[in-house]
Design a protein around this motif. Structure first.
Motif, mmCIF file in Angstrom:
data_model
loop_
_atom_site.group_PDB
_atom_site.id
_atom_site.type_symbol
_atom_site.label_atom_id
_atom_site.label_comp_id
_atom_site.label_asym_id
_atom_site.label_seq_id
_atom_site.Cartn_x
_atom_site.Cartn_y
_atom_site.Cartn_z
ATOM 1 N N LEU A 6 0.845 -1.183 0.000
ATOM 2 C CA LEU A 6 0.000 0.000 0.000
ATOM 3 C C LEU A 6 0.885 1.240 0.000
ATOM 4 O O LEU A 6 1.808 1.346 0.807
ATOM 5 C CB LEU A 6 -0.903 -0.011 1.228
ATOM 6 N N VAL A 7 0.617 2.177 -0.909
ATOM 7 C CA VAL A 7 1.399 3.409 -1.003
ATOM 8 C C VAL A 7 0.494 4.573 -0.612
ATOM 9 O O VAL A 7 -0.595 4.754 -1.170
ATOM 10 C CB VAL A 7 1.957 3.608 -2.427
ATOM 11 N N LEU A 8 0.974 5.360 0.353
ATOM 12 C CA LEU A 8 0.223 6.504 0.860
ATOM 13 C C LEU A 8 1.044 7.773 0.707
ATOM 14 O O LEU A 8 2.274 7.738 0.738
ATOM 15 C CB LEU A 8 -0.104 6.314 2.347
ATOM 16 N N GLY A 11 -0.647 9.846 4.517
ATOM 17 C CA GLY A 11 -1.667 8.985 5.086
ATOM 18 C C GLY A 11 -2.849 8.705 4.184
ATOM 19 O O GLY A 11 -3.779 8.016 4.578
ATOM 20 N N ARG A 12 -2.825 9.224 2.958
ATOM 21 C CA ARG A 12 -3.930 8.989 2.018
ATOM 22 C C ARG A 12 -3.468 8.100 0.881
ATOM 23 O O ARG A 12 -2.389 8.269 0.338
ATOM 24 C CB ARG A 12 -4.452 10.308 1.464
ATOM 25 N N ARG A 13 -4.320 7.186 0.489
ATOM 26 C CA ARG A 13 -4.018 6.181 -0.521
ATOM 27 C C ARG A 13 -3.828 6.805 -1.903
ATOM 28 O O ARG A 13 -4.583 7.671 -2.307
ATOM 29 C CB ARG A 13 -5.170 5.183 -0.565
ATOM 30 N N LEU A 14 -2.792 6.329 -2.615
ATOM 31 C CA LEU A 14 -2.589 6.727 -4.010
ATOM 32 C C LEU A 14 -3.295 5.734 -4.923
ATOM 33 O O LEU A 14 -3.347 4.544 -4.630
ATOM 34 C CB LEU A 14 -1.100 6.732 -4.359
ATOM 35 N N ALA A 15 -3.796 6.211 -6.041
ATOM 36 C CA ALA A 15 -4.473 5.343 -7.010
ATOM 37 C C ALA A 15 -3.452 4.499 -7.766
ATOM 38 O O ALA A 15 -2.329 4.923 -7.998
ATOM 39 C CB ALA A 15 -5.275 6.189 -7.979
ATOM 40 N N ASN A 16 -3.872 3.311 -8.171
ATOM 41 C CA ASN A 16 -3.020 2.423 -8.958
ATOM 42 C C ASN A 16 -2.929 2.927 -10.395
ATOM 43 O O ASN A 16 -3.698 3.778 -10.821
ATOM 44 C CB ASN A 16 -3.585 1.002 -8.950
ATOM 45 N N SER A 23 -0.163 -1.677 -9.549
ATOM 46 C CA SER A 23 0.810 -0.996 -8.707
ATOM 47 C C SER A 23 0.648 0.514 -8.830
ATOM 48 O O SER A 23 -0.114 1.009 -9.646
ATOM 49 C CB SER A 23 2.238 -1.415 -9.085
ATOM 50 N N VAL A 24 1.398 1.238 -8.014
ATOM 51 C CA VAL A 24 1.326 2.692 -7.963
ATOM 52 C C VAL A 24 2.577 3.270 -8.602
ATOM 53 O O VAL A 24 3.679 2.770 -8.395
ATOM 54 C CB VAL A 24 1.211 3.162 -6.493
#
Length: 92
Positions: A6-8, A11-16, A23-24
């Motif tokens: 998970l890539v943030l 603290g907020r998620r990045l879209a794939n 993946s991001v």
């Protein structure tokens, strides 16, 4: 792997990736804006869900910038056509 990490950002998620969705693209995060990086290697799936089986990477950006910074990078590999050039600018 990349699909289970998970890539943030702050603290907020990045879209794939839109094309493969697995993946991001962390190259979209400007390096000049990053203050530090937090890495959780394992055990994060209980908190963040199944996307975090491989761990969590959280990029924390700078909150306040008082100067102007310009950085440049050139990668020139031996193979023709695989060169990269990057420029970062941050100002505040």
């Amino acid at each position: 792997g990349a699909s289970k990490t998970l890539v943030l950002v702050n603290g907020r998620r990045l879209a794939n990736f839109a094309t493969d969705g697995t993946s991001v693209d962390i190259n979209s995060i400007p390096l000049a804006a990053v203050d530090h990086v937090e890495v959780l290697k394992d055990g994060a799936s209980g908190v963040y869900g199944s996307d975090a089986i491989g761990g969590v990477i959280n990029f924390i950006t700078k909150r306040s910038v008082q100067t102007t910074t310009i950085t440049a990078e050139a990668v020139l590999p031996r193979a023709v056509g695989a060169d990269e050039k990057r420029v970062n600018l941050s100002s505040g």
